[in-house]
Scaffold this motif. Structure first.
Motif, mmCIF file in Angstrom:
data_model
loop_
_atom_site.group_PDB
_atom_site.id
_atom_site.type_symbol
_atom_site.label_atom_id
_atom_site.label_comp_id
_atom_site.label_asym_id
_atom_site.label_seq_id
_atom_site.Cartn_x
_atom_site.Cartn_y
_atom_site.Cartn_z
ATOM 1 N N VAL A 1 -2.124 15.537 -11.630
ATOM 2 C CA VAL A 1 -2.724 15.497 -10.292
ATOM 3 C C VAL A 1 -4.168 15.964 -10.414
ATOM 4 O O VAL A 1 -4.454 16.970 -11.074
ATOM 5 C CB VAL A 1 -1.979 16.416 -9.287
ATOM 6 C CG1 VAL A 1 -2.559 16.232 -7.881
ATOM 7 C CG2 VAL A 1 -0.487 16.141 -9.290
ATOM 8 N N SER B 1 -8.846 18.067 -7.109
ATOM 9 C CA SER B 1 -9.320 17.883 -5.730
ATOM 10 C C SER B 1 -8.197 17.483 -4.790
ATOM 11 O O SER B 1 -8.380 17.471 -3.567
ATOM 12 C CB SER B 1 -10.404 16.804 -5.704
ATOM 13 O OG SER B 1 -9.883 15.570 -6.172
ATOM 14 N N GLN B 2 -7.027 17.161 -5.331
ATOM 15 C CA GLN B 2 -5.908 16.704 -4.502
ATOM 16 C C GLN B 2 -4.766 17.722 -4.432
ATOM 17 O O GLN B 2 -3.677 17.403 -3.941
ATOM 18 C CB GLN B 2 -5.385 15.367 -5.047
ATOM 19 C CG GLN B 2 -6.411 14.253 -4.927
ATOM 20 C CD GLN B 2 -6.052 13.034 -5.744
ATOM 21 O OE1 GLN B 2 -4.941 12.902 -6.253
ATOM 22 N NE2 GLN B 2 -7.014 12.129 -5.897
ATOM 23 N N ILE C 1 -3.676 19.781 -2.406
ATOM 24 C CA ILE C 1 -3.954 20.045 -0.999
ATOM 25 C C ILE C 1 -2.850 20.852 -0.328
ATOM 26 O O ILE C 1 -1.727 20.953 -0.824
ATOM 27 C CB ILE C 1 -4.132 18.715 -0.229
ATOM 28 C CG1 ILE C 1 -2.838 17.866 -0.328
ATOM 29 C CG2 ILE C 1 -5.306 17.937 -0.778
ATOM 30 C CD1 ILE C 1 -2.822 16.660 0.559
ATOM 31 N N ARG D 1 -1.189 10.613 -6.974
ATOM 32 C CA ARG D 1 -2.412 10.707 -6.197
ATOM 33 C C ARG D 1 -2.044 11.135 -4.784
ATOM 34 O O ARG D 1 -1.180 10.517 -4.142
ATOM 35 C CB ARG D 1 -3.165 9.379 -6.131
ATOM 36 C CG ARG D 1 -4.549 9.556 -5.472
ATOM 37 C CD ARG D 1 -5.280 8.259 -5.267
ATOM 38 N NE ARG D 1 -4.844 7.583 -4.050
ATOM 39 C CZ ARG D 1 -5.593 6.702 -3.377
ATOM 40 N NH1 ARG D 1 -6.813 6.402 -3.803
ATOM 41 N NH2 ARG D 1 -5.127 6.100 -2.304
ATOM 42 N N ALA D 2 -2.689 12.192 -4.291
ATOM 43 C CA ALA D 2 -2.418 12.697 -2.942
ATOM 44 C C ALA D 2 -3.650 12.502 -2.074
ATOM 45 O O ALA D 2 -4.735 13.003 -2.400
ATOM 46 C CB ALA D 2 -2.029 14.178 -2.984
ATOM 47 N N HIS D 3 -3.499 11.778 -0.986
ATOM 48 C CA HIS D 3 -4.613 11.550 -0.073
ATOM 49 C C HIS D 3 -5.010 12.871 0.581
ATOM 50 O O HIS D 3 -4.147 13.672 0.954
ATOM 51 C CB HIS D 3 -4.187 10.537 0.988
ATOM 52 C CG HIS D 3 -5.267 10.164 1.953
ATOM 53 N ND1 HIS D 3 -6.556 9.893 1.557
ATOM 54 C CD2 HIS D 3 -5.254 10.014 3.301
ATOM 55 C CE1 HIS D 3 -7.279 9.587 2.615
ATOM 56 N NE2 HIS D 3 -6.521 9.663 3.692
ATOM 57 N N HIS D 4 -6.302 13.105 0.752
ATOM 58 C CA HIS D 4 -6.775 14.378 1.294
ATOM 59 C C HIS D 4 -6.273 14.641 2.703
ATOM 60 O O HIS D 4 -6.132 15.791 3.116
ATOM 61 C CB HIS D 4 -8.307 14.425 1.278
ATOM 62 C CG HIS D 4 -8.872 14.448 -0.101
ATOM 63 N ND1 HIS D 4 -10.134 13.989 -0.408
ATOM 64 C CD2 HIS D 4 -8.345 14.867 -1.277
ATOM 65 C CE1 HIS D 4 -10.380 14.123 -1.697
ATOM 66 N NE2 HIS D 4 -9.299 14.653 -2.253
ATOM 67 N N GLU E 1 -14.008 10.534 -7.904
ATOM 68 C CA GLU E 1 -12.579 10.385 -8.211
ATOM 69 C C GLU E 1 -12.334 8.957 -8.666
ATOM 70 O O GLU E 1 -12.956 8.024 -8.130
ATOM 71 C CB GLU E 1 -11.700 10.675 -6.988
ATOM 72 C CG GLU E 1 -11.506 12.133 -6.669
ATOM 73 C CD GLU E 1 -10.532 12.342 -5.515
ATOM 74 O OE1 GLU E 1 -10.207 13.505 -5.238
ATOM 75 O OE2 GLU E 1 -10.098 11.343 -4.902
ATOM 76 N N ASP F 1 1.508 7.072 -5.088
ATOM 77 C CA ASP F 1 0.421 7.307 -4.151
ATOM 78 C C ASP F 1 0.977 7.915 -2.864
ATOM 79 O O ASP F 1 1.679 7.254 -2.096
ATOM 80 C CB ASP F 1 -0.298 5.982 -3.836
ATOM 81 C CG ASP F 1 -1.609 6.193 -3.093
ATOM 82 O OD1 ASP F 1 -2.094 7.332 -3.071
ATOM 83 O OD2 ASP F 1 -2.137 5.203 -2.538
#
Length: 458
Positions: A168, A171-172, A174, A221-224, A235, A254
């Motif tokens: 990961v 930045s993700q 979160i 991948r984790a959306h902000h 990114e 995703d």
């Protein structure tokens, strides 16, 4: 003179009164007895502490009835959302469409074919419901609906990466509302987190280096969702991640969080990543919510490769987080609007987003004319619900100047049909964007009542 505790009537004496018989008929014998005993115990304690109490049977039964009314009042109740926050998490996020409500009322009263195959007469699978609609809408190979998106991510990681590494981007890592943190979800799934890159800059080379050094079961991948990183940032895009993952023969998952099925840029908003785009970029699995930009009931939706979803469906956790019949039928009815192309008219969230500022100004002016107080001013509505962070829409609000705005809002929250609004510049702001049209009469009635209680300031 303080009454003698021996003057307190016994429960048996109270049971012979006609009012008690009515309480038993209304609330049941067991709960009525409990209320009487609690009321009598309270009276005894008050007497011990020297308080003045009313020991008449009428007073005791009134107190008991008040207790019963409290116990038998449902804590969940409808609320008028005048805040202008469309996906208000604290207020239940997306209101359901009339078609979804009709579908619930059609299914809920009786039995249904939730896990029954009407063709063969044998046990079926609840996973079939809504699946075909999701496949038609997105082009995915398969789909699974669970009870929310946090559960969807947890289930995917548990089924595909338990006791294995997951990559990961830093930045993700979160946290969204309610303390949902990506590192903690990975821990609960027994997957091992491998942080990649730096907080503001992560390159595809960072992911490849991590794969070569530690290996991985998948890339996540984790959306902000509810924040943005701006400035000196980088990114890798989803297609780059997918190509890398497939070169190393691992899946890319995703987590979109909100998950839009239509382009938000059409409504002068920042483009929210769409489910179809993730699949087109070759993400193997896509997870998103049902009660955010989709506009349906609370649900977590997993789309993607059939082989991976078959493994996920067989995992023991899948049963623990499965969706019920109400969720499935409401979600299906909501998805039909996207297939028909009438989501903007039929789904409340999209109807609110699509409302023009001039339409909202006309509604606010109508409220002002009905109340003969306040002013109509420009303001901004927000999307909310962890969707489109920082994005707003132009609106007009009815601004009411009152002596104590916080006390006024408290009064409105305690009405039989509670109203929630916001305070700006010492005024109460009421945004018509999030007030359903069928709620307007109630809103105006309660505001008139409020204005009789407190004098508005000019």
């Amino acid at each position: 003179m303080t009454p003698d505790p021996r003057q307190i009537p016994s429960v048996d004496q109270l049971l012979h009164l006609s009012t008690t018989a009515w309480l038993i008929e209304s609330f049941g014998r067991t709960m009525t007895l409990k209320a009487l005993r609690e009321t009598l115990n309270t009276l005894r304690n008050n007497l011990i502490h020297g308080k003045i109490v009313d020991l008449t049977p009428e007073s005791i039964l009134t107190q008991a009835q008040n207790l019963l009314n409290t116990w038998f009042t449902l804590s969940l109740k409808p609320v008028i959302n005048a805040t202008g926050v469309i996906l208000h998490t604290n207020l239940g996020r997306a209101p359901l469409s009339p078609s979804a409500l009709q579908a619930i009322s059609h299914i809920a009263p009786g039995y249904c074919n939730l896990e029954f195959d009407l063709e063969t007469g044998r046990r079926g699978s609840r996973n079939l419901h809504a699946t075909q609609l999701l496949i038609q809408l997105t082009g995915a190979e398969d789909a699974l609906v669970v009870n929310n998106n946090a559960a969807a991510v947890l289930l995917v990681l548990s089924a595909l990466a338990a006791r294995r590494n997951v990559l990961v981007a830093r930045s993700q890592l979160i946290e969204i509302g309610g303390g949902f943190r990506i590192p903690e979800i990975l821990h609960q799934s027994q997957a091992r987190l491998i942080e990649v890159g730096t907080t503001n800059r992560t390159r595809i080379e960072d992911f490849e280096r991590a794969l070569q050094e530690s290996g991985a079961a998948l890339i996540l991948r984790a959306h902000h969702s509810n924040f943005r990183i701006i400035g000196f940032t980088e990114e890798p895009d989803l297609t780059e991640l997918a190509n890398l993952a497939h070169r190393y023969q691992i899946p890319l998952v995703d987590d979109l969080g909100s998950g839009a099925l239509v382009d938000t840029a059409k409504y002068d908003l920042t483009h929210e990543p769409m489910v179809q785009e993730s699949l087109a970029a070759n993400a193997d699995l896509v997870c998103f919510s049902g009660d955010k930009l989709l506009g349906g009931p609370q649900a977590g939706i997993i789309l993607g490769r059939k082989d991976l979803l078959e493994k996920i469906k067989r995992h023991p956790l899948a049963r623990a987080v499965r969706a019920d019949k109400i969720t499935l039928v409401a979600l299906s009815a909501t998805l039909l609007h996207y297939l028909k192309g009438d989501w903007e008219q039929a789904i409340p969230v999209w109807h609110m987003i699509a409302q023009s500022a001039e339409t909202l100004k006309a509604r606010a002016n109508r409220w002002q004319a009905a109340l003969q107080v306040g002013s109509v001013i420009e303001s901004r509505s927000t999307i909310g619900g962890g969707s489109l962070p920082g994005e707003t829409l132009p609106t007009y609000v009815l601004a009411l100047g009152v002596k104590s705005p916080s006390q006024a809002l408290k009064w409105l929250r305690h009405r039989p049909y509670p109203i929630v609004a916001r305070i700006e510049n010492d005024h109460i702001f009421l945004d018509p964007r999030t007030v359903l049209e069928e709620q307007e009469d109630i809103l105006l009635r309660e505001l008139r009542q409020l204005l009789t209680q407190i004098k508005p300031s000019l």
